[in-house]
Structure formats: structure tokens, C-alpha cells
Design an enzyme around this catalytic site. Sequence first.
Site, PDB file in Angstrom:
ATOM      1  NE  ARG A  75      -1.892  -2.491   2.674  1.00 23.23           N
ATOM      2  CZ  ARG A  75      -2.267  -3.299   2.170  1.00 23.23           C
ATOM      3  NH1 ARG A  75      -2.840  -4.185   1.555  1.00 23.23           N
ATOM      4  NH2 ARG A  75      -1.589  -3.981   3.286  1.00 23.23           N
ATOM      5  NE  ARG A 124       7.340   0.770   4.889  1.00 22.02           N
ATOM      6  CZ  ARG A 124       6.181   0.436   4.501  1.00 22.02           C
ATOM      7  NH1 ARG A 124       5.582  -0.529   4.545  1.00 22.02           N
ATOM      8  NH2 ARG A 124       4.880   0.993   5.573  1.00 22.02           N
ATOM      9  CG  HIS A 152       4.276   4.060   8.250  1.00 20.18           C
ATOM     10  ND1 HIS A 152       4.003   5.700   7.651  1.00 20.18           N
ATOM     11  CD2 HIS A 152       3.694   2.892   7.625  1.00 20.18           C
ATOM     12  CE1 HIS A 152       3.760   4.332   6.091  1.00 20.18           C
ATOM     13  NE2 HIS A 152       3.791   3.227   6.422  1.00 20.18           N
TER      14      HIS A 152
END
Length: 332
Positions: A75, A124, A152
Site C-alpha cells: 500500500r 522505508r 510512519h
Amino acid sequence: MISEINAPPLKRQRTGIEIIEIPDHVIAVSNISKGFLYKLLEQAKVMKYLVTSKGGDDRLKGKVLAALFYEPSTRTSCSFQAAMQRLGGSVICVNEKDSSAQKGETIEDTIQTLSCYCDAIVIRNPMKGSALLAASVATKPVINAGDGTGEHPTQALLDVFTIQSELGIVGSINPSKPMIISVVGDLKNGRTVHSLVKLLCLFSGVKIQYVSPESLSIPDEVKNELRDKGLEQNVVSLDEAIVNSDVLYVTRIQKERFTTLEEYEQVAGCYVIDAKLMEKAKAKMIVMHPLPRNSEIAKDVDKDPRAAYFRQMENGMYMRMALLDLIFSRPV
Ligand code: NCD
């Protein structure tokens, strides 16, 4: 819609142009001011309309985003890529397996390299603090898409956008009847929870409830930050949370963060939200999940109109379009 009481006034110049502080980097929720958050929420709605009416536009033509993902992602990675492409920009993707990380290159050197080729970097990485490290050497804006068990922030932005879209408001204007947001699951390792509860400090009339096994409790540093900011928080059982919550934010037990399989197995499957349990919940409660899910939300919940997690993931693209639009509009 955010209530008048909740929303801070946006400063306006005589020309009618809004002044908002756009951060150099989005590493943690602490980089997001109230003004910037409200602008993002407004802009995400504009982006949703843009996508549904004509798919996108060309406002980021000529801009290149580098997406550096050293941990699995569906996602976050795809919604950033789609967001960039829907606004006419392009993306270069780097993963650990095919990059010079295999030859021993440091994050800093990789970031310096990407800074030469692109206009912004999404990162990430499994190491907590890696996004901050990246920002310390980058000459382009860095956006944290998850640094290990740290933060996040863009997930928190889309989560807040989802609460606002689903319930019409984030928080409550009646202090004696706060909006109850229960976070369930791996609160120790779940970076989405860390960022979400910190971002919720920017709203009034919010109460946080923690539901987790003892060994996966919310870290003290997060709890202390919320306490210092005056956010009401307490620990409850799932039985209590299912009955009184307005938002049930469920998370996965993060197998990859455990040192032994045995430790993981002691807590795996400890909470399951299913259709039977949902019978006890408020008619207007929403169930959220950053996804991916394992067994913590049964498939039989998917058809319940209160299951907001698929709408939530769609919102991720609109919020990331809003963020990229604002980041690229920032004066350099
Ligand atoms: C989360 C993440 O990577 O932190 N997923 C996401 O970004 N949508 C949650 C998880 O991995 O469980």
C-alpha cells in the site's frame, strides 16, 4: 468536516494566499504543524475529487520521486507511486536486493546519490532513526514511509483523513463526551500506532484506549508524550473497547519484530475481531487497520459497513497526492 472549534484559523495574506509552514522533511509527526495538517486534510479532499472526476493532472510534470523501500510494502509503496503518477510526475524505485546496499553502501551514501537524480525521496527502512539519518545528508525533501518500530507519519495522516471522512469530525466538541479511539494489537512495534496517537494530540476531544498483551504495550516514551500534551489515555480490555469505541484501530502482531518464534507464538492470534463481536459495537463505530492483516480481523467483517479499512487504504493515495503537491510547492 472539522469543527470550527477544532480548526485553527489559517493565516491569510492580503493577496488571499494562505501562509502555511511546509516542513523541509516529513520524518515524524513532530514535523507536522496544525496548519499543515489542516491544509493536507483539505487538499486530500480536493485530490479525491480530482481522481474521481478526471484521474489526475500534470501539476508535477518534470518532478521525479525516488522510492527507497528496504522493507516489504504494498500500500505505502504503490500509493506513493500512483500519487506521483496521477499528478504527472515520475518515480524511480530502489529496493535493497538490487541496490548497492548489497555491496555494503551506507544509507547516507545511497541518499546522497538519489539526491542527485530526484526531487524528493520516500524511504522505508527497518532501522529506527533511518529516515532522520537520511534527512541529515539529503539535499531534497525526505518522507519517512516507516523506520522500523519508529514512526510512519504519512499513515497517520491518511488515518486522520479517514476518521474525518467517515465520522465527519476528528475528536469532539463536547469535552464530556470525547471521541474514543481504541488502538488494538502490537502497540509496542506498530509504528502506525505511534504516529497516529501523536498526531491525534493536535485535536481536542479525543480519548485513546490501549488494548494489547502486556508484552506489546505502547512504549513509555509515546505514553509520556501524550500525557505531557494532555491527551486522555488508558488501558482497557477488548471487551470494554468494542462497546464504547467510536474508532477501533486494529493492528497486526508484527512477527518480523520478534527475536524468537516462540515469543511471537505466545501472542499471535490474541485478538480477533469477527462479525459476532461486531454485534456489540456502536452502530456508527468504524473499524480501521493499516493493513496487511493476518487473523486479527475475520473476513466476515469485510461486508459490515463499519469496516473502513479498504476505504482507508484508498484514502492513502489521496493523502499522499496532497502531501506531494504541497511538498513540491514549497519554496526552495
Ligand atoms: C503498516 C506498516 O508497514 O507499518 N502497513 C502500512 O504501511 N500500511 C503496518 C504493518 O506492517 O502491519
